[in-house]
Design a protein around this motif. Structure first.
Motif, PDB file in Angstrom:
ATOM      1  N   ALA A   1       0.819  -1.207   0.000  1.00  0.00           N
ATOM      2  CA  ALA A   1       0.000   0.000   0.000  1.00  0.00           C
ATOM      3  C   ALA A   1       0.850   1.253   0.000  1.00  0.00           C
ATOM      4  O   ALA A   1       0.463   2.272  -0.579  1.00  0.00           O
ATOM      5  N   ASN A   2       2.011   1.226   0.661  1.00  0.00           N
ATOM      6  CA  ASN A   2       2.843   2.411   0.742  1.00  0.00           C
ATOM      7  C   ASN A   2       3.975   2.418  -0.279  1.00  0.00           C
ATOM      8  O   ASN A   2       4.884   3.234  -0.211  1.00  0.00           O
ATOM      9  N   ALA A   3       3.920   1.475  -1.236  1.00  0.00           N
ATOM     10  CA  ALA A   3       4.972   1.393  -2.238  1.00  0.00           C
ATOM     11  C   ALA A   3       4.666   2.335  -3.387  1.00  0.00           C
ATOM     12  O   ALA A   3       3.516   2.543  -3.750  1.00  0.00           O
ATOM     13  N   PRO A   4       5.690   2.911  -4.013  1.00  0.00           N
ATOM     14  CA  PRO A   4       5.446   3.778  -5.165  1.00  0.00           C
ATOM     15  C   PRO A   4       4.934   2.969  -6.338  1.00  0.00           C
ATOM     16  O   PRO A   4       5.334   1.834  -6.550  1.00  0.00           O
ATOM     17  N   GLN A   5       4.030   3.564  -7.079  1.00  0.00           N
ATOM     18  CA  GLN A   5       3.446   2.857  -8.233  1.00  0.00           C
ATOM     19  C   GLN A   5       4.461   2.784  -9.354  1.00  0.00           C
ATOM     20  O   GLN A   5       5.158   3.750  -9.644  1.00  0.00           O
ATOM     21  N   THR A   6       4.549   1.618  -9.972  1.00  0.00           N
ATOM     22  CA  THR A   6       5.473   1.420 -11.070  1.00  0.00           C
ATOM     23  C   THR A   6       4.702   1.298 -12.359  1.00  0.00           C
ATOM     24  O   THR A   6       3.487   1.157 -12.394  1.00  0.00           O
ATOM     25  N   ASP A   7       5.454   1.298 -13.464  1.00  0.00           N
ATOM     26  CA  ASP A   7       4.818   1.100 -14.759  1.00  0.00           C
ATOM     27  C   ASP A   7       4.123  -0.246 -14.823  1.00  0.00           C
ATOM     28  O   ASP A   7       3.092  -0.403 -15.450  1.00  0.00           O
ATOM     29  N   ALA A   8       4.710  -1.251 -14.172  1.00  0.00           N
ATOM     30  CA  ALA A   8       4.116  -2.583 -14.235  1.00  0.00           C
ATOM     31  C   ALA A   8       2.772  -2.603 -13.558  1.00  0.00           C
ATOM     32  O   ALA A   8       1.931  -3.431 -13.859  1.00  0.00           O
ATOM     33  N   GLY A   9       2.533  -1.666 -12.617  1.00  0.00           N
ATOM     34  CA  GLY A   9       1.245  -1.650 -11.949  1.00  0.00           C
ATOM     35  C   GLY A   9       0.447  -0.419 -12.282  1.00  0.00           C
ATOM     36  O   GLY A   9      -0.552  -0.132 -11.651  1.00  0.00           O
ATOM     37  N   GLY A  10       0.934   0.380 -13.249  1.00  0.00           N
ATOM     38  CA  GLY A  10       0.270   1.623 -13.600  1.00  0.00           C
ATOM     39  C   GLY A  10      -0.935   1.396 -14.471  1.00  0.00           C
ATOM     40  O   GLY A  10      -1.268   0.289 -14.855  1.00  0.00           O
ATOM     41  N   GLU A  11      -1.575   2.510 -14.834  1.00  0.00           N
ATOM     42  CA  GLU A  11      -2.812   2.426 -15.591  1.00  0.00           C
ATOM     43  C   GLU A  11      -2.582   2.299 -17.093  1.00  0.00           C
ATOM     44  O   GLU A  11      -3.260   1.556 -17.761  1.00  0.00           O
ATOM     45  N   LYS A  12      -1.630   3.072 -17.617  1.00  0.00           N
ATOM     46  CA  LYS A  12      -1.498   3.146 -19.064  1.00  0.00           C
ATOM     47  C   LYS A  12      -0.232   2.455 -19.554  1.00  0.00           C
ATOM     48  O   LYS A  12       0.832   2.619 -18.967  1.00  0.00           O
ATOM     49  N   PRO A  13      -0.327   1.709 -20.662  1.00  0.00           N
ATOM     50  CA  PRO A  13       0.880   1.118 -21.246  1.00  0.00           C
ATOM     51  C   PRO A  13       1.689   2.170 -21.998  1.00  0.00           C
ATOM     52  O   PRO A  13       1.157   3.176 -22.461  1.00  0.00           O
ATOM     53  N   HIS A  14       2.979   1.953 -22.102  1.00  0.00           N
ATOM     54  CA  HIS A  14       3.859   2.822 -22.886  1.00  0.00           C
ATOM     55  C   HIS A  14       3.821   2.328 -24.330  1.00  0.00           C
ATOM     56  O   HIS A  14       4.668   1.530 -24.760  1.00  0.00           O
ATOM     57  N   LEU A  15       2.876   2.816 -25.091  1.00  0.00           N
ATOM     58  CA  LEU A  15       2.659   2.286 -26.434  1.00  0.00           C
ATOM     59  C   LEU A  15       3.839   2.547 -27.360  1.00  0.00           C
ATOM     60  O   LEU A  15       4.142   1.727 -28.238  1.00  0.00           O
ATOM     61  N   ARG A  16       4.505   3.686 -27.189  1.00  0.00           N
ATOM     62  CA  ARG A  16       5.648   3.983 -28.058  1.00  0.00           C
ATOM     63  C   ARG A  16       6.729   2.919 -27.881  1.00  0.00           C
ATOM     64  O   ARG A  16       7.288   2.427 -28.868  1.00  0.00           O
ATOM     65  N   ILE A  17       7.018   2.554 -26.639  1.00  0.00           N
ATOM     66  CA  ILE A  17       8.023   1.520 -26.378  1.00  0.00           C
ATOM     67  C   ILE A  17       7.531   0.168 -26.872  1.00  0.00           C
ATOM     68  O   ILE A  17       8.293  -0.621 -27.455  1.00  0.00           O
ATOM     69  N   LEU A  18       6.254  -0.141 -26.642  1.00  0.00           N
ATOM     70  CA  LEU A  18       5.717  -1.439 -27.061  1.00  0.00           C
ATOM     71  C   LEU A  18       5.786  -1.617 -28.571  1.00  0.00           C
ATOM     72  O   LEU A  18       6.162  -2.696 -29.059  1.00  0.00           O
ATOM     73  N   TRP A  19       5.442  -0.597 -29.321  1.00  0.00           N
ATOM     74  CA  TRP A  19       5.489  -0.730 -30.778  1.00  0.00           C
ATOM     75  C   TRP A  19       6.923  -0.762 -31.290  1.00  0.00           C
ATOM     76  O   TRP A  19       7.224  -1.425 -32.290  1.00  0.00           O
ATOM     77  N   ARG A  20       7.835  -0.080 -30.600  1.00  0.00           N
ATOM     78  CA  ARG A  20       9.241  -0.140 -31.003  1.00  0.00           C
ATOM     79  C   ARG A  20       9.808  -1.542 -30.757  1.00  0.00           C
ATOM     80  O   ARG A  20      10.515  -2.097 -31.605  1.00  0.00           O
ATOM     81  N   ILE A  21       9.492  -2.108 -29.591  1.00  0.00           N
ATOM     82  CA  ILE A  21       9.987  -3.450 -29.303  1.00  0.00           C
ATOM     83  C   ILE A  21       9.300  -4.477 -30.193  1.00  0.00           C
ATOM     84  O   ILE A  21       9.869  -5.505 -30.556  1.00  0.00           O
ATOM     85  N   SER A  22       8.060  -4.195 -30.595  1.00  0.00           N
ATOM     86  CA  SER A  22       7.373  -5.072 -31.537  1.00  0.00           C
ATOM     87  C   SER A  22       8.043  -5.038 -32.904  1.00  0.00           C
ATOM     88  O   SER A  22       8.174  -6.066 -33.574  1.00  0.00           O
ATOM     89  N   LEU A  23       8.485  -3.835 -33.328  1.00  0.00           N
ATOM     90  CA  LEU A  23       9.209  -3.730 -34.598  1.00  0.00           C
ATOM     91  C   LEU A  23      10.509  -4.527 -34.555  1.00  0.00           C
ATOM     92  O   LEU A  23      10.860  -5.232 -35.511  1.00  0.00           O
ATOM     93  N   ALA A  24      11.231  -4.415 -33.427  1.00  0.00           N
ATOM     94  CA  ALA A  24      12.453  -5.204 -33.291  1.00  0.00           C
ATOM     95  C   ALA A  24      12.151  -6.695 -33.319  1.00  0.00           C
ATOM     96  O   ALA A  24      12.892  -7.481 -33.925  1.00  0.00           O
ATOM     97  N   HIS A  25      11.053  -7.092 -32.674  1.00  0.00           N
ATOM     98  CA  HIS A  25      10.645  -8.496 -32.686  1.00  0.00           C
ATOM     99  C   HIS A  25      10.323  -8.939 -34.114  1.00  0.00           C
ATOM    100  O   HIS A  25      10.639 -10.069 -34.524  1.00  0.00           O
ATOM    101  N   PHE A  26       9.699  -8.047 -34.873  1.00  0.00           N
ATOM    102  CA  PHE A  26       9.406  -8.326 -36.281  1.00  0.00           C
ATOM    103  C   PHE A  26      10.694  -8.611 -37.053  1.00  0.00           C
ATOM    104  O   PHE A  26      10.794  -9.609 -37.779  1.00  0.00           O
TER     105      PHE A  26
END
Length: 410
Positions: free
Chosen positions: A17-42
């Motif tokens: 409860a007192n831990a800082p919120q991280t991206d892994a538990g945040g609300e919004k995905p980082h779409l720019r990073i996801l699509w970049r890593i998807s391009l590399a995966h491609f």
């Protein structure tokens, strides 16, 4: 009796409860990073998928037996897979995102070696380099997708995996576009594509190094129980799916060329349709599993492949293309689903678990390709295609005992 499906969570670690919120538990995905890593995966999977797509051409150039063809597939899959859980376990303790661009340099060396290949031994060496580069790339890139996902784990994994499956679909097209006109020297052009992958990943690696939660993810989830027994069962299911994928990718083009008498170009286009449909199924399967449950998608993908494998040896022309398209759509719809499922079964070990799902099970599929090659040598390609219908049936039986994720503690 206690419900065994309540013994572990399927929603991943929850921060204090007192831990800082991280991206892994945040609300919004980082779409720019996801699509970049998807391009590399491609790019990565486009390059690695060239190996099975080249088999009809290389078989004729080197006079390979079907068993030797299976060995090539085994080397490609084993080198690209057995290292993955090892690299993943290592980077779970100390994340090394800078390995991602380095991995593409190794793959580029493999493509350059393929361009100068003149013997079976040299072919295996080139294929091994390509596989090693892929093995190093996957665990860290999967970790990036996990961190950048926010709360949309299924969507993020679908974006990441669809890049890889789309690359696998495009890879066979490089044979008529690059290798048939220019021979194996076309590999030099693909070495340049690996350099592009390095350039794409450098800023991603920098972004990851700035995310402090990447270093604390394992500590934050250490209190969550792990379900290794269920994970082992899931690996077995994925192995059956990989046997189907390896069998169709490696031997259906040979069947169409050697038995049905179609051209290499037509066989590669049909393989493209199978792999493209697999990419589409991967993208649709992730969000679908959020609605109807992960187990249901896995079970349906297995049993749903049976009728299309039954039809495959009897279809020709446009019907063959249609059957392959539907087979790819159904059988690979669980690809992203099983990765997310496994990550939640063993919280905090994203790299190792991703290596198992994407790597070790696929490597087992490569071993299966060798077995299927021996079957084809002894009883023929026609018998092989008829017998492959057993694989999704076995996978369906293995998937039935998996716990229903919709009844898990949330």
């Amino acid at each position: 009796m206690a419900d065994p499906t309540q013994s572990f969570p399927l929603t991943g670690p929850q921060p204090a409860a007192n831990a800082p919120q991280t991206d892994a538990g945040g609300e919004k995905p980082h779409l720019r990073i996801l699509w970049r890593i998807s391009l590399a995966h491609f790019l990565n999977d486009m390059l690695t998928s060239v190996v099975p797509a080249l088999l009809p051409l290389v078989q004729k150039l080197l006079g390979l037996t079907y068993a030797q063809v299976g060995v090539v597939v085994m080397v490609a899959n084993v080198t690209s897979s057995l290292l993955q859980p090892v690299v993943g376990a290592w980077t779970d303790r100390r994340p090394l995102p800078q390995l991602m661009p380095v991995a593409f340099l190794v793959t580029g060396c493999g493509m350059a070696a393929l361009a100068g290949m003149a013997s079976f031994a040299q072919l295996l060496a080139a294929v091994a380099l390509i596989g090693i580069g892929s093995a190093v790339f996957h665990p860290e890139s999967s970790r990036v997708a996990h961190v950048a996902a926010g709360t949309r784990k299924g969507l993020a994994q679908a974006i990441f995996q669809v890049g890889g499956n789309a690359g696998q679909a495009v890879g066979p097209l490089l044979v008529p576009l690059v290798f048939l006109p220019y021979g194996l020297h076309g590999g030099w052009g693909l070495a340049a594509a690996a350099a592009v992958g390095t350039a794409v990943l450098v800023p991603v690696a920098r972004w990851v190094r700035r995310r402090s939660q990447l270093r604390t993810m394992r500590v934050a989830s250490a209190s969550q129980p792990a379900a290794y027994g269920v994970l082992a069962l899931l690996v077995a299911v994925v192995t059956m799916r990989s046997w189907i994928h390896s069998g169709v990718s490696s031997f259906v083009p040979l069947y169409q060329v050697d038995v049905r008498g179609v051209s290499i170009s037509e066989a590669e286009v049909n393989l493209f349709l199978f792999l493209f449909a697999g990419a589409l199924g991967t993208f649709l399967g992730g969000p679908l599993s959020d609605r109807i449950g992960r187990k249901n998608v896995v079970v349906a993908s297995m049993i749903g492949a049976v009728p299309f494998l039954l039809l495959l040896p009897h279809a020709s022309g446009v019907w063959s293309a249609l059957v392959l398209f539907l087979l790819g759509l159904v059988s690979l719809s669980s690809f992203a689903v099983t990765v997310v499922y496994a990550q939640q079964l063993v919280p905090g070990r994203v790299g190792m678990v991703s290596g198992l799902m994407i790597g070790l099970a696929i490597g087992a599929g490569g071993i299966g390709a060798t077995v299927l090659g021996v079957v084809a040598d002894r009883w023929g390609l026609d018998a092989l295609l008829h017998g492959m219908v057993l694989l999704p049936f076995i996978g369906w039986l293995l998937a039935l005992p998996l716990p229903d994720d919709r009844r898990m503690t949330r």
